[in-house]
Enzyme design. Structure first.
Site, short mmCIF file in Angstrom:
data_model
loop_
_atom_site.label_atom_id
_atom_site.label_comp_id
_atom_site.label_asym_id
_atom_site.label_seq_id
_atom_site.Cartn_x
_atom_site.Cartn_y
_atom_site.Cartn_z
N ARG A 1 -9.81 1.22 8.88
CA ARG A 1 -9.45 -0.17 9.15
C ARG A 1 -10.57 -0.90 9.87
O ARG A 1 -10.44 -2.09 10.15
CB ARG A 1 -8.21 -0.20 10.02
CG ARG A 1 -6.90 -0.46 9.25
CD ARG A 1 -5.78 -0.45 10.27
NE ARG A 1 -4.60 -1.16 9.90
CZ ARG A 1 -3.52 -0.58 9.41
NH1 ARG A 1 -3.50 0.69 9.14
NH2 ARG A 1 -2.43 -1.31 9.19
N LYS B 1 0.83 -1.22 0.00
CA LYS B 1 0.00 0.00 0.00
C LYS B 1 0.86 1.26 0.00
O LYS B 1 0.64 2.16 -0.79
CB LYS B 1 -0.92 0.04 1.24
CG LYS B 1 -1.92 -1.08 1.33
CD LYS B 1 -2.90 -0.84 2.47
CE LYS B 1 -2.30 -0.85 3.85
NZ LYS B 1 -1.80 -2.16 4.31
N ARG C 1 10.98 -2.09 11.35
CA ARG C 1 9.92 -1.62 12.25
C ARG C 1 9.70 -2.62 13.38
O ARG C 1 9.76 -3.83 13.15
CB ARG C 1 8.62 -1.48 11.45
CG ARG C 1 8.48 -0.15 10.77
CD ARG C 1 7.33 -0.10 9.80
NE ARG C 1 6.07 -0.62 10.32
CZ ARG C 1 4.92 -0.57 9.66
NH1 ARG C 1 4.88 -0.01 8.46
NH2 ARG C 1 3.82 -1.07 10.17
N ARG D 1 -1.01 -9.07 13.22
CA ARG D 1 -1.57 -7.99 12.37
C ARG D 1 -2.46 -8.61 11.29
O ARG D 1 -3.50 -8.05 10.93
CB ARG D 1 -0.43 -7.18 11.73
CG ARG D 1 0.25 -6.27 12.75
CD ARG D 1 1.58 -5.77 12.26
NE ARG D 1 1.48 -4.86 11.13
CZ ARG D 1 2.52 -4.51 10.37
NH1 ARG D 1 3.72 -5.00 10.63
NH2 ARG D 1 2.36 -3.68 9.38
N ARG E 1 11.49 -6.62 5.29
CA ARG E 1 11.30 -5.19 4.98
C ARG E 1 12.22 -4.32 5.85
O ARG E 1 12.36 -4.55 7.05
CB ARG E 1 9.84 -4.84 5.25
CG ARG E 1 9.49 -3.40 5.02
CD ARG E 1 8.04 -3.22 4.74
NE ARG E 1 7.23 -3.20 5.96
CZ ARG E 1 5.91 -2.99 5.94
NH1 ARG E 1 5.28 -2.83 4.80
NH2 ARG E 1 5.24 -2.99 7.06
P1 AMP Z 1 0.52 0.56 9.00
O1 AMP Z 1 1.77 1.37 8.87
O2 AMP Z 1 -0.62 1.08 8.20
O3 AMP Z 1 0.77 -0.91 8.81
O4 AMP Z 1 0.04 0.72 10.54
C1 AMP Z 1 0.88 0.30 11.61
C2 AMP Z 1 0.05 0.18 12.88
O5 AMP Z 1 -0.52 1.45 13.21
C3 AMP Z 1 -1.13 -0.78 12.81
O6 AMP Z 1 -0.76 -2.12 13.03
C4 AMP Z 1 -2.02 -0.22 13.92
O7 AMP Z 1 -1.53 -0.58 15.19
C5 AMP Z 1 -1.82 1.30 13.76
N1 AMP Z 1 -2.81 1.87 12.82
C6 AMP Z 1 -2.55 2.46 11.62
N2 AMP Z 1 -3.68 2.87 11.03
C7 AMP Z 1 -4.69 2.53 11.87
C8 AMP Z 1 -6.10 2.65 11.83
N3 AMP Z 1 -6.73 3.21 10.77
N4 AMP Z 1 -6.81 2.19 12.88
C9 AMP Z 1 -6.22 1.63 13.95
N5 AMP Z 1 -4.89 1.46 14.06
C10 AMP Z 1 -4.13 1.91 13.03
#
Ligand code: AMP
Length: 216
Positions: A88, A13, A160, A171, A127
Site C-alpha cells: 500500500r 478486491k 466493519r 481511507r 457493505r
Molecule cells: P483492507 O481490509 O485491505 O481494506 O484493510 C483494512 C485496514 O487495514 C486499512 O485501512 C489499514 O488500516 C490496514 N491495512 C491493511 N493492509 C495494509 C497495508 N498493506 N499497509 C498498511 N495498513 C494496512
C-alpha cells in the site's frame, strides 16, 4: 503465479480475489484480514493495528511487512499467491521486490481495479461481512436471503468499524495520497493491468480472467 490485486477500498478486491482463488487454486493473502484476525485475538499487534485501522490510517510499514514476510515464506506460498491490500506504499512495494528478488522471484502482474470515490462510498457504507466465514454482502446490491445472516454458513453479518462514511472518506484520502502512486511504480516495469471495476462482479471477473489467460 504471483499476483497483486490493487485498488481503492471498496473496489471489490476481496470479492475478486476469492473468485480467482477458487478458480485457480491460488493462495489468497489479505493483510486486512490478517490484521482484523489479530484485532479479534487481542494480541499486542492487534491492539496497535486497531488504533490505525479505526481512523482509516495505514498501519506502519515495518509492522505490515513483518506479517507479510512471515506469511509468504510459509511452505504453502511456495507455488504462488495473490496479495490483496498489500503493498500500500512505495516502501512496502520495494521491500516486497527485494525479498522476492533474493529468491529469484518476482510479481507477475498487478491487477488494478478502478472505481471512483463516490461509488466507493456508496458500496462500502452498505457493505456487511459474515463474522464466521468472511463472505461479503451489500444491503442493496447483494443482500443475503435472510436479512442479517450469511447465505453460506448462517453466520451473523456485521459492519466493519472502518466502513462508516467518515472513516471511508479518510481511507480514500490515504489511498489517493499514499497508495495510488504505486500504479506508476508498477507501470514502469510493465506489469500493471487496469480493469474497470464498475460492472457486475461477473463482468469484472471476466475481464480479470482475460488478463490472466494472457499471462499463462
Ligand atoms: P483492507 O481490509 O485491505 O481494506 O484493510 C483494512 C485496514 O487495514 C486499512 O485501512 C489499514 O488500516 C490496514 N491495512 C491493511 N493492509 C495494509 C497495508 N498493506 N499497509 C498498511 N495498513 C494496512
Amino acid at each position: 503465479m504471483r499476483l497483486i490485486i490493487f485498488g481503492p477500498p471498496g473496489a471489490g478486491k476481496g470479492t475478486q480475489a476469492s473468485r480467482i482463488s477458487s478458480r485457480h487454486g491460488l493462495l489468497h493473502i489479505s493483510t486486512g484480514d490478517m490484521l482484523r484476525a489479530a484485532v479479534r485475538e487481542g494480541t499486542q499487534l492487534g491492539r496497535l493495528a486497531k488504533s490505525y485501522m479505526d481512523k482509516g490510517e495505514l498501519v506502519p510499514d515495518d509492522v505490515v511487512f513483518g506479517i507479510i514476510k512471515d506469511r509468504i515464506t510459509k511452505a504453502d506460498s511456495k507455488d504462488g499467491f495473490m496479495l490483496d491490500g498489500f503493498p500500500r506504499t512505495i516502501p512496502q512495494a520495494k521491500a516486497l521486490d527485494r525479498m522476492l528478488g533474493e529468491e529469484g522471484l518476482k510479481i507477475g502482474a498487478v491487477i488494478s481495479i478502478e472505481v471512483d470515490d463516490e461509488e466507493v462510498v456508496k458500496r462500502i457504507s452498505g457493505r456487511r461481512v459474515c463474522e464466521k466465514c468472511g463472505a461479503m454482502y451489500h444491503i442493496i446490491f447483494d443482500p443475503p436471503k435472510n436479512s442479517g445472516y450469511c447465505d453460506k454458513c448462517d453466520g451473523k453479518l456485521y459492519q466493519r468499524d472502518d466502513d462508516s462514511e467518515d472513516v471511508v472518506r479518510n481511507r480514500l484520502r490515504v489511498y489517493r495520497k499514499q497508495t495510488e502512486p504505486l500504479k506508476e511504480y508498477y507501470e514502469k516495469t510493465g506489469i500493471l493491468k487496469v480493469v474497470r471495476g464498475t460492472g457486475t462482479v461477473e463482468e469484472v471477473f471476466s475481464e480479470i480472467e482475460r488478463i490472466l489467460e494472457k499471462l499463462n
